[in-house]
Design a protein around this motif. Structure first.
Motif, mmCIF file in Angstrom:
data_model
loop_
_atom_site.group_PDB
_atom_site.id
_atom_site.type_symbol
_atom_site.label_atom_id
_atom_site.label_comp_id
_atom_site.label_asym_id
_atom_site.label_seq_id
_atom_site.Cartn_x
_atom_site.Cartn_y
_atom_site.Cartn_z
ATOM 1 N N LEU A 286 0.829 -1.205 0.000
ATOM 2 C CA LEU A 286 0.000 0.000 0.000
ATOM 3 C C LEU A 286 0.866 1.258 0.000
ATOM 4 N N HIS A 287 0.574 2.177 -0.905
ATOM 5 C CA HIS A 287 1.319 3.433 -0.939
ATOM 6 C C HIS A 287 1.181 4.144 0.411
ATOM 7 N N PRO A 288 2.263 4.723 0.920
ATOM 8 C CA PRO A 288 2.244 5.348 2.257
ATOM 9 C C PRO A 288 1.117 6.358 2.465
ATOM 10 N N ASP A 289 0.665 7.016 1.407
ATOM 11 C CA ASP A 289 -0.410 8.005 1.553
ATOM 12 C C ASP A 289 -1.709 7.388 2.061
ATOM 13 N N THR B 231 -10.281 1.119 2.178
ATOM 14 C CA THR B 231 -8.861 0.753 2.250
ATOM 15 C C THR B 231 -8.661 -0.567 2.966
ATOM 16 N N THR B 232 -9.336 -0.741 4.077
ATOM 17 C CA THR B 232 -9.168 -1.960 4.868
ATOM 18 C C THR B 232 -9.736 -3.167 4.141
ATOM 19 N N TRP B 233 -10.891 -2.997 3.525
ATOM 20 C CA TRP B 233 -11.498 -4.099 2.760
ATOM 21 C C TRP B 233 -10.585 -4.541 1.625
ATOM 22 N N ILE B 234 -10.063 -3.599 0.877
ATOM 23 C CA ILE B 234 -9.232 -3.935 -0.286
ATOM 24 C C ILE B 234 -7.927 -4.596 0.146
ATOM 25 N N THR B 235 -7.241 -4.005 1.105
ATOM 26 C CA THR B 235 -5.916 -4.520 1.471
ATOM 27 C C THR B 235 -5.990 -5.761 2.351
ATOM 28 N N GLU C 133 4.598 2.288 -10.436
ATOM 29 C CA GLU C 133 5.802 1.626 -10.948
ATOM 30 C C GLU C 133 6.540 0.836 -9.878
ATOM 31 N N ASN C 134 6.270 1.141 -8.607
ATOM 32 C CA ASN C 134 6.874 0.389 -7.497
ATOM 33 C C ASN C 134 5.951 -0.719 -6.989
ATOM 34 N N LYS C 135 4.895 -0.959 -7.741
ATOM 35 C CA LYS C 135 3.893 -1.982 -7.406
ATOM 36 C C LYS C 135 3.226 -1.694 -6.060
ATOM 37 N N LEU C 136 3.015 -0.411 -5.781
ATOM 38 C CA LEU C 136 2.291 0.000 -4.584
ATOM 39 C C LEU C 136 0.874 0.409 -4.971
ATOM 40 N N LEU C 137 -0.058 0.012 -4.160
ATOM 41 C CA LEU C 137 -1.478 0.185 -4.441
ATOM 42 C C LEU C 137 -1.944 1.612 -4.138
ATOM 43 N N HIS C 138 -2.734 2.168 -5.077
ATOM 44 C CA HIS C 138 -3.417 3.445 -4.895
ATOM 45 C C HIS C 138 -4.920 3.193 -5.035
ATOM 46 N N ILE C 139 -5.715 3.988 -4.328
ATOM 47 C CA ILE C 139 -7.169 3.806 -4.361
ATOM 48 C C ILE C 139 -7.839 5.100 -4.813
ATOM 49 N N ASN C 140 -8.678 4.994 -5.830
ATOM 50 C CA ASN C 140 -9.509 6.109 -6.281
ATOM 51 C C ASN C 140 -10.857 5.956 -5.574
ATOM 52 N N PHE C 141 -10.996 6.611 -4.436
ATOM 53 C CA PHE C 141 -12.148 6.382 -3.567
ATOM 54 C C PHE C 141 -13.481 6.633 -4.268
ATOM 55 N N ILE D 292 -15.869 -17.209 -14.478
ATOM 56 C CA ILE D 292 -14.666 -17.347 -15.312
ATOM 57 C C ILE D 292 -14.249 -15.994 -15.889
ATOM 58 N N ASN D 293 -15.227 -15.211 -16.323
ATOM 59 C CA ASN D 293 -14.941 -13.912 -16.938
ATOM 60 C C ASN D 293 -14.250 -12.943 -15.976
ATOM 61 N N HIS D 294 -14.445 -13.159 -14.675
ATOM 62 C CA HIS D 294 -13.945 -12.192 -13.698
ATOM 63 C C HIS D 294 -12.835 -12.749 -12.804
ATOM 64 N N THR D 295 -12.301 -13.912 -13.147
ATOM 65 C CA THR D 295 -11.271 -14.504 -12.286
ATOM 66 C C THR D 295 -9.946 -14.704 -13.018
ATOM 67 N N THR D 296 -9.624 -13.776 -13.869
ATOM 68 C CA THR D 296 -8.314 -13.810 -14.526
ATOM 69 C C THR D 296 -7.206 -13.764 -13.475
ATOM 70 N N TRP D 297 -6.146 -14.531 -13.723
ATOM 71 C CA TRP D 297 -4.990 -14.563 -12.802
ATOM 72 C C TRP D 297 -3.737 -14.332 -13.650
ATOM 73 N N ASN D 298 -3.047 -13.204 -13.398
ATOM 74 C CA ASN D 298 -1.895 -12.875 -14.222
ATOM 75 C C ASN D 298 -0.656 -12.590 -13.374
ATOM 76 N N ASP D 299 0.321 -11.954 -13.962
ATOM 77 C CA ASP D 299 1.592 -11.719 -13.266
ATOM 78 C C ASP D 299 1.419 -10.845 -12.022
ATOM 79 N N LEU D 300 0.516 -9.876 -12.087
ATOM 80 C CA LEU D 300 0.281 -9.026 -10.913
ATOM 81 C C LEU D 300 -0.252 -9.847 -9.746
ATOM 82 N N HIS D 301 -1.231 -10.688 -10.034
ATOM 83 C CA HIS D 301 -1.793 -11.549 -8.978
ATOM 84 C C HIS D 301 -0.703 -12.460 -8.399
ATOM 85 N N GLU D 302 0.109 -13.008 -9.291
ATOM 86 C CA GLU D 302 1.165 -13.918 -8.839
ATOM 87 C C GLU D 302 2.176 -13.173 -7.970
ATOM 88 N N TYR D 303 2.498 -11.940 -8.349
ATOM 89 C CA TYR D 303 3.425 -11.125 -7.542
ATOM 90 C C TYR D 303 2.846 -10.892 -6.142
#
Length: 574
Positions: free
Chosen positions: A388-391, A463-467, A504-512, A543-554
């Protein structure tokens, strides 16, 4: 090598030490020194003892429902543990954590198997363990040809154990199959009813005792209706009946021929109820908070998507037949104690398939204080720093997750009725839990408008739900891991809507501003799935909404590096 009724232990002592220590979290229930206990009268303290005894009896019922080997192998482990056999002691602790010989832990793809080559079939022990899906369908088709409709209805009901009857199947009602255990439980409930000081709780316990003794769904209905009325009773006792564990029954709807026959004969197919028992003490302060949210439910029902296409059990200007209580927990047994990838933090019962709801009865929401309060703050901080981004750190608040859960449990009372909820077959649990989640987040801004929560609290909830919930530790097992699959669907939806993004640092931002609209859009799709009444349509939605890619794996790989508690240990004092 020591064997237990012919089975060999699957894990070494060193593996078990790690699983039951480094990978296990204690969930500590209250003792007789807790403030809630000290508020009870002497009579209610005495009643509590008997309620705990009833709950302990029901645990054996649940073990029998889950796997035919559970009871015998638990006894074998207990016997060796009494002889200070370290291997048995550690294996028993793991057994008690998942409350059975095998089960998923929410992280590993394959089930935990305490004994080598001993897993649990998809029909649990509700069905013969050697019964395949193909044979099950074939037998039902033959029974339809022979016009054995009444027996088929029993086989496909929620309250029967199914056994072989030569080349056919027969259904045995729970009150008959578990007659000895149910009679013992009923006796404990009657004694508790004698001691309790609360008239409404006394009446409920008497009805619940009778429901255990009679092969009559009406008795369950009457007990449920009395239970759902309790708002201020000092004690809490619940026999949970939820049907997420049985994966065999719902396969029938995927067989086109059987599905048509079921519809033709007006058979309601409901998966088997796994039973659990909860004992607790009302927490008045926590309960007061819950009631603030209750007052909004009728108004929110009018804002449900596609609401003109179905009838809701709650509607605008109608009476909300729902009690809500926050409970300090004394005992969790049976289904509640199957900590397989997590534990229930709250529950909304009865479900829509139950007769009490169909005949106009109310619901009851019960929130589990000790479960939601068990977390590791050190590990949490590591997770925030990693993702999570420090902000956004200032918006993380574990208690805010409780508000999300309140919205989730209320969400189960909104939307289409059981006819639609059960129609996705094998995928009904995923769809229903997805519905409850999306209702919770969709309508959070409404609570701000009504001054129930602040704008700041809204950001904490998002924020708490997502993270806390959506950053998965592993790819979910399809279709078994209901809640993890739901989390993945919601995470992907937020990404697609740009409600969340990673820099770019793979830190999460939230557009509330985009979070609730994204969930309302998903909620609309979920309601469409239920209204479609098609398991295939439901499957495709998932199936349409459960894609798993490199971000998920990271995310999953990083979560594992931070260390994950895979198991729960319930610490009980009564």
């Amino acid at each position: 090598m020591t064997t237990y009724n012919g089975y060999e232990l699957n894990y070494s002592i060193e593996e078990l030490k790690n699983m039951t220590s480094n990978e296990m979290t204690d969930v500590v229930l209250i003792s007789n020194e807790h403030p809630s206990y000290n508020t009870l009268s002497d009579g209610d303290k005495k009643a509590l003892e008997h309620l705990v005894k009833a709950a302990q009896i029901l645990n054996n019922v649940s073990l029998e429902q889950d796997n035919k080997h559970n009871l015998e192998l638990k006894k074998a482990l207990e016997k060796e543990a009494q002889n200070n056999n370290e291997h048995a002691i550690l294996s028993l602790k793991l057994f008690n954590s998942i409350n059975g010989v095998s089960g998923l832990n929410g992280i590993d793809e394959k089930p935990i198997t305490i004994f080598k080559d001993l897993t649990t079939p998809i029909g649990k022990n509700f069905y013969p363990d050697d019964l395949s899906i193909e044979e099950f369908h074939s037998i039902l088709l033959t029974m339809f040809e022979n016009n054995e409709i009444d027996e088929i209805k029993k086989i496909l009901s929620s309250r029967t154990m199914v056994r072989r009857d030569n080349s056919k199947l027969k259904a045995i009602d729970y009150t008959i199959y578990f007659k000895k255990e149910f009679e013992e439980m009923a006796n404990e409930l009657e004694v508790a009813a004698f001691y309790t000081t609360d008239a409404l709780f006394k009446e409920y316990l008497s009805w619940q005792a009778q429901a255990l003794l009679q092969n009559n769904e009406d008795m369950d209905m009457l007990a449920d209706k009395h239970w759902a009325k309790m708002q201020e009773t000092p004690l809490e006792f619940t026999i949970s009946r939820e049907n997420y564990d049985d994966e065999m029954s719902s396969t029938v709807l995927e067989n086109e021929k059987l599905s048509k026959l079921i519809a033709k004969h007006n058979i309601e197919l409901v998966s088997k109820d796994m039973l659990g028992a909860r004992v607790g003490i009302l927490n008045k302060e926590g309960t007061s908070l819950l009631l603030n949210f209750k007052d909004t439910m009728a108004e929110l029902s009018a804002q449900m998507p596609l609401s003109n296409q179905y009838t809701q059990t709650i509607s605008k200007n109608s009476e909300v037949k729902q009690t809500m209580v926050d409970v300090d927990l004394v005992a969790l047994t049976g289904d509640y104690a199957q900590a397989r990838g997590g534990m229930t933090v709250a529950q909304n019962l009865p479900n829509n398939d139950k007769l009490s709801i169909k005949t106009g009865g109310g619901r009851r929401n019960v929130y589990h204080r000790q479960v939601r309060q068990s977390h590791d703050p050190i590990r949490t901080q590591k997770m925030l720093d990693a993702f999570l981004h420090p902000d956004f750190h200032k918006y993380y608040n574990p208690e805010a997750d409780h508000i999300f859960v309140i919205g989730h449990e209320n969400g189960h009372s909104l939307g289409p009725t059981s006819e639609y909820q059960n129609s996705p077959g094998l995928y009904k649990s995923i769809i229903e839990e997805n519905k409850a989640d999306t209702i919770s987040i969709s309508f959070m801004p409404e609570y701000v408008k009504r001054n129930i929560i602040s704008e700041e609290k809204l950001k904490e909830i998002y924020t708490t739900w997502i993270t806390r919930r959506l950053l998965l530790c592993a790819k979910p097992v399809f279709p078994t891991e209901t809640y993890k699959i739901v989390d993945l669907i919601e995470f992907n939806t937020l990404l697609e809507a740009n409600a969340i993004y990673f820099d770019e640092n793979k830190l999460l931002h939230i557009n509330f501003e985009k979070v609730s609209p994204a969930m309302y859009s998903l909620l609309t799709k979920v309601i469409e799935v239920q209204l479609k009444k098609s398991p295939d349509f439901a499957k495709q939605h998932i199936i349409n909404h459960t894609t798993w890619n490199d971000l998920h794996e990271y995310i999953a790989t990083t979560q594992m590096k931070l260390g994950v508690k895979k198991y729960k240990n319930i610490v009980s004092y009564f």
